[in-house]
Design a protein around this motif. Structure first.
Motif: not given
Length: 649
Positions: A426-442, A501-513
Motif C-alpha cells: 500500500a505504501a508504494i501506491r500511497s494508499i491505506p493498507a486494507g481490502p480493495y475491490v480490483v477492477v481490470t480492463v484488459k 487496474t483500478m483499486l477501490l476501497p472495499a466495504h463489507g456491508e452496505g446497500q446500493e442506493t
C-alpha cells in the motif's frame, strides 16, 4: 710397486677424510656392526654438539628420543639397513644439550668383497627450519581452510583453469544448494541462466579475470532447485610461483533481498514523483477550470439572453451552435475538475457487479462489432463507496480507449476481484493498507511504450490523431479513482496490449442506493423577489449576473469584493439575497462573507458561486439559508436556486 700402491691408497683415504671433514651441513660418520660410532665429522659436531673425543666408541642410539629407544627403534633401523641395503626416514633426534631437531637420516650397510658386514655409513641432515616452515605453512593453510569453511554468507570455492569446481565451502552449499560431493568436478557454468550460457558469459568471465586480473559483476544465478537469485560475483586468477595460471578463486554473494529492497525503494520514489507531478498538474488544471468556468458563465448567459430577443432563423441557428460549443466547453471543464479531484461526487455504497451489468449494453455498443467484450464477474463481491454515474463514465472511457487501440478488432476483458494490500504494497501506491475491490480492463491492442504509459493520465496527452480525442478521458478516470480513495495502474507492452487496474476501497456491508431523480424541466422565476447584492471581482461576470437578476425582476446592488459588500450591508436595509463569488481578492472569501452577512442580517438568503466545485470549498457556512451554484451557471439554473432559497426556512 706394492709400496707405491699402498702409498696411493693411504693418500686416497686421507683425501676422502678431508672431504668428509669439510662437510658441515651433513653429519657423516661410521658405525660398527653393533652401532658403535667409529668416526665423526665436523658437520656431526656442528648440529649434534659432540666433539669427536666425546662420541667415538658410544652407541648411536643416544641420538634417539627416549620413546624411540624404549621402542627398540635404533636396533630395528640397523636390521632394516642390513637386510634391505638402505634405511631412510625423517624423525626427531636429540642433541648433546637435550634439545631436539628434525633430522633426515640415511643409513647404508658397508660390506667387504665377500659380503661380510663391516659396519654402517650414516648421514644425517638437520631439517628443523624447513619443517618449521612447512608446519607454519600447513597451519596457515589449515586456518585459512577453517576460515573459508566457517563462512556461510559467501560462496567461496576454487575453479581449475578450465572452470571446473575443485573445492566447495558451506556458504556455497547454503546459497546454491549443492553438496561438495555433488558439485566437485562440475563446470561452474551450470550456475548461470540459460540466456547467459547461450551468450558465452561464463567463458568471458574467466577470460576477463585472466586478462585484467579480476572479474566482478552482478546478475541472475541458478540454485540446484532451478530458482534464481541475484548474485554479486568476483573471480580472481590464481598463479603459482612460476607465474603459471593454476585456477581461479570465485566468491559469490546472494544479494537478492538487497536488490528487492532497492527496487521497492525505486518504485516508491517513482510513485512519489508521479504523485507529486499529478498533484501539481491537478492544481494547475483546477485553477484553469475555475477561470474557464467564469468565461463560460459570461458566454452561456449572454447567449441565453440573446435567445429571448432574436427571432430570425439564421440568428437562432448561430446562437444554438454557439450554445452547443459552450456546453462542450463546460463538459471539458468538468473533465478537468475530475482530474484535479475537485468534481462534486454523489457517493453511495454500490455493488460493482450490478453497476457493470446494468451498464453492459452501453459498453457493448461502445465496443463496436470488431471487439469481443468479455465480462468476468464474481457472484459475490464487496461493496464500493463511489459515485455510480462517475464509475460508469470512467469505465466507458477505458472501454473507448481500449477499442481505439484495437482498430482491427480484438478481445477486451473486464474483470472484478478482491485483494488485501499489506502495509508495504500500500505504501508504494500511497494508499491505506486494507481490502480493495480490483477492477481490470484488459485489451489485446497495440500496447504502449513505457514512456507513453507513464503519461496517459496527464490532461490533454493523447496519441490519437488530431480531432480523434481531447486527451481528457483517462484524466477523468484518474481523478475519479483517486478522489474515491483508490489507485489506478497501467501495465502495457508495445504490440501485446494494455491492462488498466483500478483499486477501490472495499466495504463489507452496505446497500446500493439509486440516484435521486432530478427534473429536467427548469422554470425561471418570473416574480420579483426583492433586492439582491451581487459580489463579483470579474467585471464581465458581474455584468452578466446583473443582467440575469434584472431579467428575473430583482433590484440589483453590486460590490467588487467582500469589504465593499459589508459596507453595503451595513447601510442598506432592503437586501434579501446575497449572491457572491467564493474566491475573491483582499483576504475575505465568499464563505466568510456569508457568515458576516448573516450576523448583520440573520434572515438574509445567501447563494454562493464558484468555478470550483462545492467539494473543493470550505464546508463551514453551508447551512440552512446558504446554497451553492457551480460556474458556468445558466439563468434558468439560477432561477431555480433562487426559488429554492425563497421557499427554505
Amino acid at each position: 710397486m706394492i709400496a707405491v700402491q699402498a702409498h696411493e691408497t693411504a693418500h686416497d683415504k686421507e683425501r676422502f677424510q678431508l672431504l668428509v671433514d669439510a662437510v658441515t651441513d651433513y653429519a657423516i660418520y661410521m658405525l660398527d656392526p653393533s652401532g658403535i660410532i667409529a668416526s665423526w665429522n665436523s658437520g656431526a659436531q656442528r648440529f649434534k654438539g659432540y666433539v669427536e673425543s666425546e662420541i667415538l666408541g658410544e652407541h648411536f642410539s643416544r641420538f634417539y628420543t627416549e620413546e624411540d629407544r624404549a621402542a627398540g627403534l635404533p636396533q630395528r633401523v640397523l636390521e632394516t639397513a642390513a637386510r634391505e641395503g638402505k634405511f631412510e626416514t625423517e624423525a626427531w633426534r636429540v642433541r648433546k644439550d637435550g634439545t631436539r631437531f628434525w633430522a633426515h637420516v640415511v643409513i647404508d650397510p658397508i660390506r667387504d668383497a665377500k659380503g661380510n658386514l663391516l659396519g654402517f655409513a650414516k648421514i644425517t641432515r638437520d631439517l628443523t627450519e624447513r619443517r618449521k616452515a612447512e608446519e607454519a605453512l600447513r597451519e596457515s593453510e589449515q586456518r585459512f581452510r577453517l576460515l573459508v569453511q566457517g563462512v556461510t554468507d559467501y560462496a567461496i570455492y576454487m575453479l581449475d583453469p578450465e572452470g571446473y569446481v575443485s573445492n566447495w565451502n558451506p556458504g556455497a552449499q547454503r546459497i546454491k544448494g549443492y553438496s561438495e560431493d555433488e558439485i566437485r568436478g562440475q563446470h561452474f557454468s551450470r550456475f548461470y541462466t540459460e540466456e547467459d550460457r547461450a551468450t558465452g558469459l561464463p567463458q568471458r568471465a574467466l577470460q576477463i579475470a585472466r586478462r585484467e586480473g579480476k572479474f566482478e559483476a552482478e546478475g541472475w544465478r541458478l540454485r540446484k532447485d532451478g530458482t534464481r537469485f541475484w548474485a554479486n560475483v568476483v573471480i580472481d586468477p590464481i598463479y603459482n610461483d612460476q607465474k603459471r595460471l593454476i585456477g581461479f578463486a570465485k566468491i559469490t554473494r546472494d544479494i537478492t533481498e538487497r536488490r528487492n529492497a532497492e527496487e521497492a525503494l525505486a518504485q516508491a520514489q517513482a510513485a512519489l514523483f508521479q504523485s507529486q507531478k499529478m498533484e501539481t498538474v491537478g492544481q494547475l488544471t483546477g485553477g484553469i477550470a475555475h477561470d474557464f468556468n467564469n468565461l463560460l458563465t459570461i458566454i452561456v448567459n449572454n447567449l441565453d439572453l440573446l435567445t429571448r430577443s432574436v427571432t430570425g432563423a439564421r440568428e437562432t441557428r448561430l446562437i444554438e451552435s454557439a450554445q452547443h460549443a459552450a456546453e462542450r466547453g463546460a463538459q471539458l471543464t468538468q473533465q478537468l475538475l475530475a482530474f484535479s479531484r475537485r468534481q462534486p461526487l454523489q457517493s453511495a455504497l454500490h455493488d460493482p457487479v450490478r453497476l457493470i451489468e446494468g451498464f453492459e449494453t452501453v459498453l457493448r455498443r461502445a465496443c463496436g462489432e470488431a471487439v469481443n467484450l468479455q465480462l468476468s464477474l464474481p457472484s459475490r463481491i464487496s461493496m464500493i463507496n463511489v459515485d455510480g454515474a462517475q464509475f460508469e463514465a470512467a469505465l466507458l472511457n477505458l472501454v473507448v480507449n481500449a477499442r481505439d487501440a484495437m482498430p482491427d478488432g480484438g478481445d477486451l476483458t473486464i474483470a472484478i476481484g478482491e485483494t488485501n494490500l499489506t502495509e508495504d504494497r500500500a505504501a508504494i501506491r500511497s494508499i491505506p493498507a486494507g481490502p480493495y475491490v480490483v477492477v481490470t480492463v484488459k485489451d489485446t491492442g497495440m500496447g504502449m511504450t513505457p514512456d507513453v504509459a507513464s503519461r496517459v493520465f496527464e490532461p490533454f496527452f493523447t496519441t490519437k490523431e488530431v480531432g480523434k480525442g481531447t486527451g481528457l478521458g483517462l484524466s477523468q478516470v484518474y481523478g475519479f479513482i483517486t478522489q474515491s480513495g483508490g489507485h489506478i495502474e497501467v501495465d502495457s507492452t508495445l504490440g501485446q496490449g494494455t491492462t488498466i487496474t483500478m483499486l477501490l476501497p472495499a466495504h463489507g456491508e452496505g446497500q446500493e442506493t439509486g440516484d435521486e431523480e432530478q427534473s429536467d424541466t427548469v422554470r425561471p422565476a418570473r416574480d420579483s423577489a426583492g433586492t439582491v447584492l451581487i459580489v463579483e471581482d470579474e467585471p464581465a461576470v458581474l455584468e452578466v449576473a446583473t443582467e440575469i437578476f434584472d431579467s428575473l425582476g430583482y433590484d440589483v446592488l453590486t460590490a467588487k469584493d467582500a469589504l465593499g459588500a459589508i459596507a453595503v450591508l451595513e447601510t442598506d436595509t432592503l437586501i434579501d439575497v446575497l449572491f457572491s463569488d467564493v474566491v475573491m481578492p483582499n483576504g475575505m472569501n465568499g464563505v466568510e462573507l456569508s457568515r458576516k452577512a448573516r450576523q448583520l442580517r440573520p434572515r438574509i438568503k445567501v447563494l454562493l458561486a464558484s468555478g470550483y466545485p462545492m467539494s473543493a470549498l470550505p464546508s463551514e457556512g453551508f447551512d440552512n439559508g446558504v446554497s451553492f451554484i457551480s460556474k458556468p451557471y445558466r439563468w434558468t439554473e439560477l432561477a431555480d436556486k433562487l426559488r429554492s432559497l425563497r421557499t427554505s426556512t
